[in-house]
Design a protein around this motif. Structure first.
Motif, PDB file in Angstrom:
ATOM      1  N   ASP A  63     -10.251  -5.736   7.774  1.00  0.00           N
ATOM      2  CA  ASP A  63      -9.229  -5.289   8.331  1.00  0.00           C
ATOM      3  C   ASP A  63      -7.812  -5.444   6.581  1.00  0.00           C
ATOM      4  OD1 ASP A  63      -9.287  -6.438  10.637  1.00  0.00           O
ATOM      5  OD2 ASP A  63      -9.169  -8.314  10.030  1.00  0.00           O
ATOM      6  N   ALA A  64      -8.938  -5.782   5.619  1.00  0.00           N
ATOM      7  CA  ALA A  64      -8.477  -5.862   4.047  1.00  0.00           C
ATOM      8  C   ALA A  64      -8.672  -3.961   3.779  1.00  0.00           C
ATOM      9  CB  ALA A  64      -9.140  -6.622   2.772  1.00  0.00           C
ATOM     10  N   ILE A  65      -9.219  -3.278   4.701  1.00  0.00           N
ATOM     11  CA  ILE A  65      -9.997  -1.948   3.823  1.00  0.00           C
ATOM     12  C   ILE A  65      -8.521  -1.068   5.467  1.00  0.00           C
ATOM     13  CG2 ILE A  65     -10.867   0.082   5.067  1.00  0.00           C
ATOM     14  CD1 ILE A  65     -12.864  -1.692   3.889  1.00  0.00           C
ATOM     15  N   GLY A  66      -8.351  -1.356   6.119  1.00  0.00           N
ATOM     16  CA  GLY A  66      -7.843  -1.210   7.792  1.00  0.00           C
ATOM     17  C   GLY A  66      -5.901  -1.437   6.781  1.00  0.00           C
ATOM     18  N   ALA A  67      -5.975  -2.446   6.464  1.00  0.00           N
ATOM     19  CA  ALA A  67      -4.570  -3.088   5.746  1.00  0.00           C
ATOM     20  C   ALA A  67      -4.328  -1.480   4.571  1.00  0.00           C
ATOM     21  CB  ALA A  67      -4.052  -4.050   5.212  1.00  0.00           C
ATOM     22  N   TRP A  68      -5.005  -1.502   3.764  1.00  0.00           N
ATOM     23  CA  TRP A  68      -4.881  -0.081   2.832  1.00  0.00           C
ATOM     24  C   TRP A  68      -5.095   0.931   2.883  1.00  0.00           C
ATOM     25  CZ3 TRP A  68      -7.173   4.100   1.060  1.00  0.00           C
ATOM     26  CH2 TRP A  68      -7.003   5.296  -0.089  1.00  0.00           C
ATOM     27  N   ALA A  69      -5.714   1.342   4.429  1.00  0.00           N
ATOM     28  CA  ALA A  69      -5.650   2.635   5.274  1.00  0.00           C
ATOM     29  C   ALA A  69      -3.873   2.916   5.230  1.00  0.00           C
ATOM     30  CB  ALA A  69      -6.565   3.028   5.941  1.00  0.00           C
ATOM     31  N   HIS A  70      -3.485   1.874   6.585  1.00  0.00           N
ATOM     32  CA  HIS A  70      -2.471   1.671   6.860  1.00  0.00           C
ATOM     33  C   HIS A  70      -0.932   1.847   5.945  1.00  0.00           C
ATOM     34  CE1 HIS A  70       0.651   0.799   9.526  1.00  0.00           C
ATOM     35  NE2 HIS A  70       0.788   0.560   8.912  1.00  0.00           N
ATOM     36  N   GLY A  71      -1.696   1.502   5.267  1.00  0.00           N
ATOM     37  CA  GLY A  71      -0.269   1.624   3.526  1.00  0.00           C
ATOM     38  C   GLY A  71      -0.103   3.136   3.141  1.00  0.00           C
ATOM     39  N   ARG A  72      -1.976   3.705   2.852  1.00  0.00           N
ATOM     40  CA  ARG A  72      -1.760   4.793   2.255  1.00  0.00           C
ATOM     41  C   ARG A  72      -1.251   6.108   4.140  1.00  0.00           C
ATOM     42  NH1 ARG A  72      -0.854   6.353  -1.894  1.00  0.00           N
ATOM     43  NH2 ARG A  72      -1.364   8.191  -1.724  1.00  0.00           N
ATOM     44  N   ALA A  73      -0.985   5.428   4.116  1.00  0.00           N
ATOM     45  CA  ALA A  73      -0.442   6.591   6.601  1.00  0.00           C
ATOM     46  C   ALA A  73       0.581   7.604   5.773  1.00  0.00           C
ATOM     47  CB  ALA A  73      -0.294   5.665   7.584  1.00  0.00           C
ATOM     48  N   GLY A  74      -0.068   9.172   5.846  1.00  0.00           N
ATOM     49  CA  GLY A  74       0.913  10.001   6.261  1.00  0.00           C
ATOM     50  C   GLY A  74       0.923   9.989   4.534  1.00  0.00           C
ATOM     51  N   LEU A  75       0.342   9.744   3.287  1.00  0.00           N
ATOM     52  CA  LEU A  75       0.565   9.925   1.800  1.00  0.00           C
ATOM     53  C   LEU A  75      -1.007  10.813   1.828  1.00  0.00           C
ATOM     54  CD1 LEU A  75       2.418   6.479   0.701  1.00  0.00           C
ATOM     55  CD2 LEU A  75       2.890   8.893   0.652  1.00  0.00           C
ATOM     56  N   GLY A  76      -1.924  10.078   1.975  1.00  0.00           N
ATOM     57  CA  GLY A  76      -3.167  10.039   2.165  1.00  0.00           C
ATOM     58  C   GLY A  76      -4.086   9.169   1.763  1.00  0.00           C
ATOM     59  N   GLY A  77      -4.964   9.407   1.293  1.00  0.00           N
ATOM     60  CA  GLY A  77      -6.526   8.707   0.198  1.00  0.00           C
ATOM     61  C   GLY A  77      -7.660   9.147   1.039  1.00  0.00           C
ATOM     62  N   VAL A  78      -8.488   8.236   0.253  1.00  0.00           N
ATOM     63  CA  VAL A  78      -9.850   7.946   0.163  1.00  0.00           C
ATOM     64  C   VAL A  78     -10.426   6.674   0.452  1.00  0.00           C
ATOM     65  CG1 VAL A  78     -12.652   9.139  -0.102  1.00  0.00           C
ATOM     66  CG2 VAL A  78     -10.679  10.733  -0.866  1.00  0.00           C
ATOM     67  N   VAL A  79     -11.356   6.156   1.244  1.00  0.00           N
ATOM     68  CA  VAL A  79     -11.566   4.839   0.928  1.00  0.00           C
ATOM     69  C   VAL A  79     -12.966   4.849   1.469  1.00  0.00           C
ATOM     70  CG1 VAL A  79     -10.904   3.919   2.851  1.00  0.00           C
ATOM     71  CG2 VAL A  79     -11.331   2.541   1.381  1.00  0.00           C
ATOM     72  N   SER A  80     -13.678   4.157   0.632  1.00  0.00           N
ATOM     73  CA  SER A  80     -15.146   4.155   1.252  1.00  0.00           C
ATOM     74  C   SER A  80     -15.497   2.818   1.640  1.00  0.00           C
ATOM     75  CB  SER A  80     -16.500   4.222  -0.286  1.00  0.00           C
ATOM     76  OG  SER A  80     -16.168   3.288  -0.886  1.00  0.00           O
ATOM     77  N   CYS A  81     -15.830   2.780   2.746  1.00  0.00           N
ATOM     78  CA  CYS A  81     -16.735   1.536   4.158  1.00  0.00           C
ATOM     79  C   CYS A  81     -17.980   2.286   4.486  1.00  0.00           C
ATOM     80  CB  CYS A  81     -15.328   1.453   4.143  1.00  0.00           C
ATOM     81  SG  CYS A  81     -15.556   0.330   5.672  1.00  0.00           S
ATOM     82  N   SER A  82     -19.135   1.336   5.057  1.00  0.00           N
ATOM     83  CA  SER A  82     -20.165   1.577   5.693  1.00  0.00           C
ATOM     84  C   SER A  82     -19.693   1.903   7.162  1.00  0.00           C
ATOM     85  CB  SER A  82     -20.806   0.975   5.335  1.00  0.00           C
ATOM     86  OG  SER A  82     -20.541  -0.851   5.778  1.00  0.00           O
ATOM     87  N   ALA A  83     -18.686   1.328   7.909  1.00  0.00           N
ATOM     88  CA  ALA A  83     -18.674   1.879   9.000  1.00  0.00           C
ATOM     89  C   ALA A  83     -19.330   2.180   9.495  1.00  0.00           C
ATOM     90  CB  ALA A  83     -17.174   3.166   8.863  1.00  0.00           C
ATOM     91  N   LEU A  84     -20.512   0.831   9.808  1.00  0.00           N
ATOM     92  CA  LEU A  84     -21.616   1.755  10.361  1.00  0.00           C
ATOM     93  C   LEU A  84     -21.614   1.693  12.174  1.00  0.00           C
ATOM     94  CD1 LEU A  84     -24.206  -0.242   8.210  1.00  0.00           C
ATOM     95  CD2 LEU A  84     -23.471   2.341   8.218  1.00  0.00           C
ATOM     96  N   LYS A  85     -21.035   0.853  12.644  1.00  0.00           N
ATOM     97  CA  LYS A  85     -20.890   0.858  13.878  1.00  0.00           C
ATOM     98  C   LYS A  85     -19.543   1.640  14.670  1.00  0.00           C
ATOM     99  CE  LYS A  85     -23.022  -3.249  14.584  1.00  0.00           C
ATOM    100  NZ  LYS A  85     -22.885  -5.209  15.536  1.00  0.00           N
TER     101      LYS A  85
END
Length: 171
Positions: A63-85
């Motif tokens: 949820d914390a990573i998702g919030a960061w990504a949401h805040g970057r919507a339309g601006l772009g960004g790169v975040v690392s996250c295992s996101a295995l499932k």
């Protein structure tokens, strides 16, 4: 891919998310966020002790990573996250529609070798088997690309940029 997407660099431990993520962000001209920095201390303590996280441990982190990504919507960004499932990626997409994934993949022996040479990381090599057991690769209906981690960080990054360039803007 000309519009500024948020890219999640995913994969099992030791694939190079923390190395490739900043290189990819620099190539794309967007900010980078280290996914491990979003973990609560309890998660780091648990993994440091050699205990795999369960889904209840992961939800606040995702949820914390998702919030960061949401805040970057339309601006772009790169975040690392295992996101295995798939369910983890679905949760990230629910928070930040339009994210795309770069799945770093590779030979288990190569990944284990790289992990064994890391300094100062909380994830022990002993947890690699649980990471591979949990991994659900990207499915055809998920916006993203798989990139092999053989080679230098620069070569891997170049493969990722090339693969992302082939994604449609509506990804």
């Amino acid at each position: 891919m000309s519009t500024p997407h948020v890219v999640v660099v995913m994969g099992v431990a030791g694939t190079g998310k923390t190395t490739i993520g900043p290189l990819l962000a620099a190539r794309l001209g967007v900010p980078y966020a280290e996914g491990d920095d979003f973990h609560p201390q309890a998660n780091i303590t648990k993994m440091s002790a050699g205990t795999p996280l369960d889904d209840d441990d992961r939800w606040p982190w995702l949820d914390a990573i998702g919030a960061w990504a949401h805040g970057r919507a339309g601006l772009g960004g790169v975040v690392s996250c295992s996101a295995l499932k798939r369910s983890y990626r679905d949760r990230l997409r629910a928070a930040a529609p339009g994210v795309v994934f770069v799945h770093l993949t590779g030979d288990r022996a190569l990944i284990e070798n790289r992990m064994s040479h890391r300094q100062g990381h909380f994830m022990p090599t002993a947890l690699l088997d649980s990471q591979f057991a949990t991994l659900q690769p990207l499915q055809p209906d998920e916006a993203g690309v798989a990139v092999d981690v053989a080679g230098s960080p620069e070569e891997i990054t170049e493969r990722a940029v090339t693969a992302l360039t082939g994604l449609p803007d509506s990804a």
